[in-house]
Design a protein around this motif. Structure first.
Motif, PDB file in Angstrom:
ATOM      1  N   PHE A   1     199.844  23.904 -24.937  1.00  0.00           N
ATOM      2  CA  PHE A   1     199.247  24.158 -26.508  1.00  0.00           C
ATOM      3  C   PHE A   1     197.741  24.697 -25.843  1.00  0.00           C
ATOM      4  CE2 PHE A   1     201.569  20.409 -26.530  1.00  0.00           C
ATOM      5  CZ  PHE A   1     202.785  20.848 -26.473  1.00  0.00           C
ATOM      6  N   ASN A   2     197.307  25.809 -27.329  1.00  0.00           N
ATOM      7  CA  ASN A   2     196.289  25.889 -27.382  1.00  0.00           C
ATOM      8  C   ASN A   2     195.475  27.117 -25.631  1.00  0.00           C
ATOM      9  OD1 ASN A   2     195.971  25.393 -29.883  1.00  0.00           O
ATOM     10  ND2 ASN A   2     195.850  23.683 -29.793  1.00  0.00           N
ATOM     11  N   PRO A   3     196.090  27.415 -24.865  1.00  0.00           N
ATOM     12  CA  PRO A   3     195.664  28.075 -24.119  1.00  0.00           C
ATOM     13  C   PRO A   3     194.236  29.151 -24.071  1.00  0.00           C
ATOM     14  CG  PRO A   3     197.433  29.286 -24.495  1.00  0.00           C
ATOM     15  CD  PRO A   3     197.627  28.111 -25.047  1.00  0.00           C
ATOM     16  N   GLN A   4     193.252  28.979 -23.551  1.00  0.00           N
ATOM     17  CA  GLN A   4     192.339  29.108 -23.445  1.00  0.00           C
ATOM     18  C   GLN A   4     192.106  30.633 -22.310  1.00  0.00           C
ATOM     19  OE1 GLN A   4     188.706  27.028 -23.584  1.00  0.00           O
ATOM     20  NE2 GLN A   4     187.312  28.568 -24.371  1.00  0.00           N
ATOM     21  N   LEU A   5     191.919  32.004 -22.876  1.00  0.00           N
ATOM     22  CA  LEU A   5     191.549  32.534 -22.132  1.00  0.00           C
ATOM     23  C   LEU A   5     189.920  33.039 -21.566  1.00  0.00           C
ATOM     24  CD1 LEU A   5     193.229  35.348 -19.831  1.00  0.00           C
ATOM     25  CD2 LEU A   5     192.516  36.739 -21.924  1.00  0.00           C
ATOM     26  N   LYS A   6     189.988  32.227 -19.861  1.00  0.00           N
ATOM     27  CA  LYS A   6     188.476  32.248 -18.925  1.00  0.00           C
ATOM     28  C   LYS A   6     188.131  33.590 -18.564  1.00  0.00           C
ATOM     29  CE  LYS A   6     186.412  29.160 -19.924  1.00  0.00           C
ATOM     30  NZ  LYS A   6     185.008  28.536 -20.940  1.00  0.00           N
ATOM     31  N   GLY A   7     189.220  34.044 -17.887  1.00  0.00           N
ATOM     32  CA  GLY A   7     188.488  35.071 -17.242  1.00  0.00           C
ATOM     33  C   GLY A   7     189.541  36.188 -17.099  1.00  0.00           C
ATOM     34  N   LEU A   8     189.386  37.702 -15.884  1.00  0.00           N
ATOM     35  CA  LEU A   8     190.529  38.613 -16.159  1.00  0.00           C
ATOM     36  C   LEU A   8     189.739  38.235 -14.095  1.00  0.00           C
ATOM     37  CD1 LEU A   8     192.198  40.340 -15.719  1.00  0.00           C
ATOM     38  CD2 LEU A   8     190.901  41.923 -16.429  1.00  0.00           C
ATOM     39  N   ILE A   9     190.232  38.384 -13.061  1.00  0.00           N
ATOM     40  CA  ILE A   9     189.424  38.802 -12.133  1.00  0.00           C
ATOM     41  C   ILE A   9     191.102  39.440 -10.949  1.00  0.00           C
ATOM     42  CG2 ILE A   9     189.186  37.371  -9.442  1.00  0.00           C
ATOM     43  CD1 ILE A   9     189.330  34.697 -10.461  1.00  0.00           C
ATOM     44  N   THR A  10     190.602  40.394 -10.762  1.00  0.00           N
ATOM     45  CA  THR A  10     190.968  41.578  -9.660  1.00  0.00           C
ATOM     46  C   THR A  10     190.998  41.146  -8.537  1.00  0.00           C
ATOM     47  OG1 THR A  10     189.670  42.604  -9.655  1.00  0.00           O
ATOM     48  CG2 THR A  10     191.095  43.512 -11.649  1.00  0.00           C
ATOM     49  N   PHE A  11     191.990  41.969  -7.354  1.00  0.00           N
ATOM     50  CA  PHE A  11     191.790  41.275  -5.915  1.00  0.00           C
ATOM     51  C   PHE A  11     192.308  43.217  -5.615  1.00  0.00           C
ATOM     52  CE2 PHE A  11     192.119  37.319  -7.635  1.00  0.00           C
ATOM     53  CZ  PHE A  11     191.425  36.642  -7.171  1.00  0.00           C
TER      54      PHE A  11
ATOM     55  N   MET B   1     186.109  28.845  -9.748  1.00  0.00           N
ATOM     56  CA  MET B   1     186.026  27.890 -11.012  1.00  0.00           C
ATOM     57  C   MET B   1     185.513  26.467 -11.339  1.00  0.00           C
ATOM     58  SD  MET B   1     189.551  25.480  -7.920  1.00  0.00           S
ATOM     59  CE  MET B   1     189.258  24.244  -8.828  1.00  0.00           C
ATOM     60  N   ARG B   2     183.838  27.391 -10.809  1.00  0.00           N
ATOM     61  CA  ARG B   2     182.564  26.811 -10.930  1.00  0.00           C
ATOM     62  C   ARG B   2     182.566  27.447 -12.632  1.00  0.00           C
ATOM     63  NH1 ARG B   2     180.744  23.389  -7.121  1.00  0.00           N
ATOM     64  NH2 ARG B   2     181.811  24.240  -4.957  1.00  0.00           N
ATOM     65  N   TRP B   3     182.863  28.387 -13.183  1.00  0.00           N
ATOM     66  CA  TRP B   3     182.604  29.573 -13.981  1.00  0.00           C
ATOM     67  C   TRP B   3     183.297  28.882 -15.394  1.00  0.00           C
ATOM     68  CZ3 TRP B   3     183.842  34.641 -11.259  1.00  0.00           C
ATOM     69  CH2 TRP B   3     183.047  35.038 -10.317  1.00  0.00           C
ATOM     70  N   LEU B   4     184.921  27.503 -15.286  1.00  0.00           N
ATOM     71  CA  LEU B   4     185.652  27.921 -16.376  1.00  0.00           C
ATOM     72  C   LEU B   4     184.933  26.996 -17.621  1.00  0.00           C
ATOM     73  CD1 LEU B   4     188.807  26.794 -13.907  1.00  0.00           C
ATOM     74  CD2 LEU B   4     187.907  29.142 -15.328  1.00  0.00           C
TER      75      LEU B   4
ATOM     76  N   SER C   1     205.784  24.461 -13.887  1.00  0.00           N
ATOM     77  CA  SER C   1     205.039  23.065 -13.881  1.00  0.00           C
ATOM     78  C   SER C   1     206.364  21.989 -14.427  1.00  0.00           C
ATOM     79  CB  SER C   1     204.157  22.783 -14.205  1.00  0.00           C
ATOM     80  OG  SER C   1     204.024  23.343 -15.864  1.00  0.00           O
ATOM     81  N   GLY C   2     207.479  22.621 -15.785  1.00  0.00           N
ATOM     82  CA  GLY C   2     208.243  21.257 -16.763  1.00  0.00           C
ATOM     83  C   GLY C   2     207.142  20.643 -17.195  1.00  0.00           C
ATOM     84  N   LEU C   3     205.966  21.637 -17.734  1.00  0.00           N
ATOM     85  CA  LEU C   3     204.698  21.056 -18.886  1.00  0.00           C
ATOM     86  C   LEU C   3     205.104  21.981 -20.061  1.00  0.00           C
ATOM     87  CD1 LEU C   3     202.031  19.859 -17.215  1.00  0.00           C
ATOM     88  CD2 LEU C   3     203.793  19.107 -17.704  1.00  0.00           C
ATOM     89  N   ASP C   4     204.863  21.438 -20.980  1.00  0.00           N
ATOM     90  CA  ASP C   4     204.618  22.330 -22.384  1.00  0.00           C
ATOM     91  C   ASP C   4     202.970  22.374 -22.852  1.00  0.00           C
ATOM     92  OD1 ASP C   4     207.112  22.873 -23.343  1.00  0.00           O
ATOM     93  OD2 ASP C   4     207.321  21.037 -23.480  1.00  0.00           O
TER      94      ASP C   4
ATOM     95  N   LEU D   1     192.490  28.705 -19.438  1.00  0.00           N
ATOM     96  CA  LEU D   1     191.762  26.789 -19.909  1.00  0.00           C
ATOM     97  C   LEU D   1     192.693  26.075 -20.813  1.00  0.00           C
ATOM     98  CD1 LEU D   1     190.251  24.573 -18.888  1.00  0.00           C
ATOM     99  CD2 LEU D   1     188.665  25.039 -20.805  1.00  0.00           C
ATOM    100  N   VAL D   2     193.809  25.108 -20.528  1.00  0.00           N
ATOM    101  CA  VAL D   2     194.150  24.497 -20.780  1.00  0.00           C
ATOM    102  C   VAL D   2     193.994  22.800 -20.629  1.00  0.00           C
ATOM    103  CG1 VAL D   2     196.574  23.326 -21.113  1.00  0.00           C
ATOM    104  CG2 VAL D   2     196.487  25.790 -20.751  1.00  0.00           C
ATOM    105  N   GLU D   3     193.421  22.282 -22.104  1.00  0.00           N
ATOM    106  CA  GLU D   3     193.063  20.481 -21.789  1.00  0.00           C
ATOM    107  C   GLU D   3     194.234  19.673 -23.146  1.00  0.00           C
ATOM    108  OE1 GLU D   3     189.752  20.420 -23.732  1.00  0.00           O
ATOM    109  OE2 GLU D   3     188.708  21.994 -22.142  1.00  0.00           O
ATOM    110  N   GLU D   4     194.942  20.923 -23.452  1.00  0.00           N
ATOM    111  CA  GLU D   4     196.319  20.231 -24.376  1.00  0.00           C
ATOM    112  C   GLU D   4     197.857  20.684 -23.671  1.00  0.00           C
ATOM    113  OE1 GLU D   4     196.019  20.491 -28.998  1.00  0.00           O
ATOM    114  OE2 GLU D   4     194.476  21.659 -28.387  1.00  0.00           O
ATOM    115  N   PHE D   5     198.408  18.921 -23.508  1.00  0.00           N
ATOM    116  CA  PHE D   5     199.478  19.410 -22.679  1.00  0.00           C
ATOM    117  C   PHE D   5     200.938  18.320 -22.684  1.00  0.00           C
ATOM    118  CE2 PHE D   5     197.156  17.769 -19.507  1.00  0.00           C
ATOM    119  CZ  PHE D   5     197.656  16.972 -19.520  1.00  0.00           C
TER     120      PHE D   5
END
Length: 101
Positions: free
Chosen positions: A11-21, A73-76, A6-9, A36-40
């Motif tokens: 910060f502080n990624p928050q692990l919200k979930g694990l999905i298996t397919f 996405m509604r669970w985030l 993406s070209g983005l740095d 979930l990332v709110e700082e970049f």
């Protein structure tokens, strides 16, 4: 990975979930970690992964999404972590289950 695609740095990624397919491509099980990332910072780049663009949150569900995407996405916004399984057959969502922690 985010920087490369993406070209983005970020910060502080928050692990919200694990999905298996299970057998998503009719062969292999796929595992997806959802953050979930709110700082970049930075600017979007042209990416071989697809066309990147900013979408208003209010317009996200108007996009052509996989059926499971519009579910998880509604669970985030939920507090805590989730573990989910989405079962697809030939591109169609047949079932899903989730546990919230």
């Amino acid at each position: 990975e985010v920087k490369e695609e993406s070209g983005l740095d970020i910060f502080n990624p928050q692990l919200k979930g694990l999905i298996t397919f299970p057998r998503f491509d009719n062969v292999d099980d796929w595992y997806v970690y959802v953050f979930l990332v709110e700082e970049f910072e930075g600017d979007l780049i042209d990416s071989p992964e697809g066309d990147l663009e900013w979408i208003d949150n209010d317009s996200l569900f108007d996009l052509n999404l996989w059926d499971g995407d519009s579910i998880f996405m509604r669970w985030l916004d939920n507090v805590g972590f989730f573990s989910a399984k989405f079962i697809y057959d030939n591109g169609r969502l047949n079932a899903h289950s989730v546990i919230f922690y």
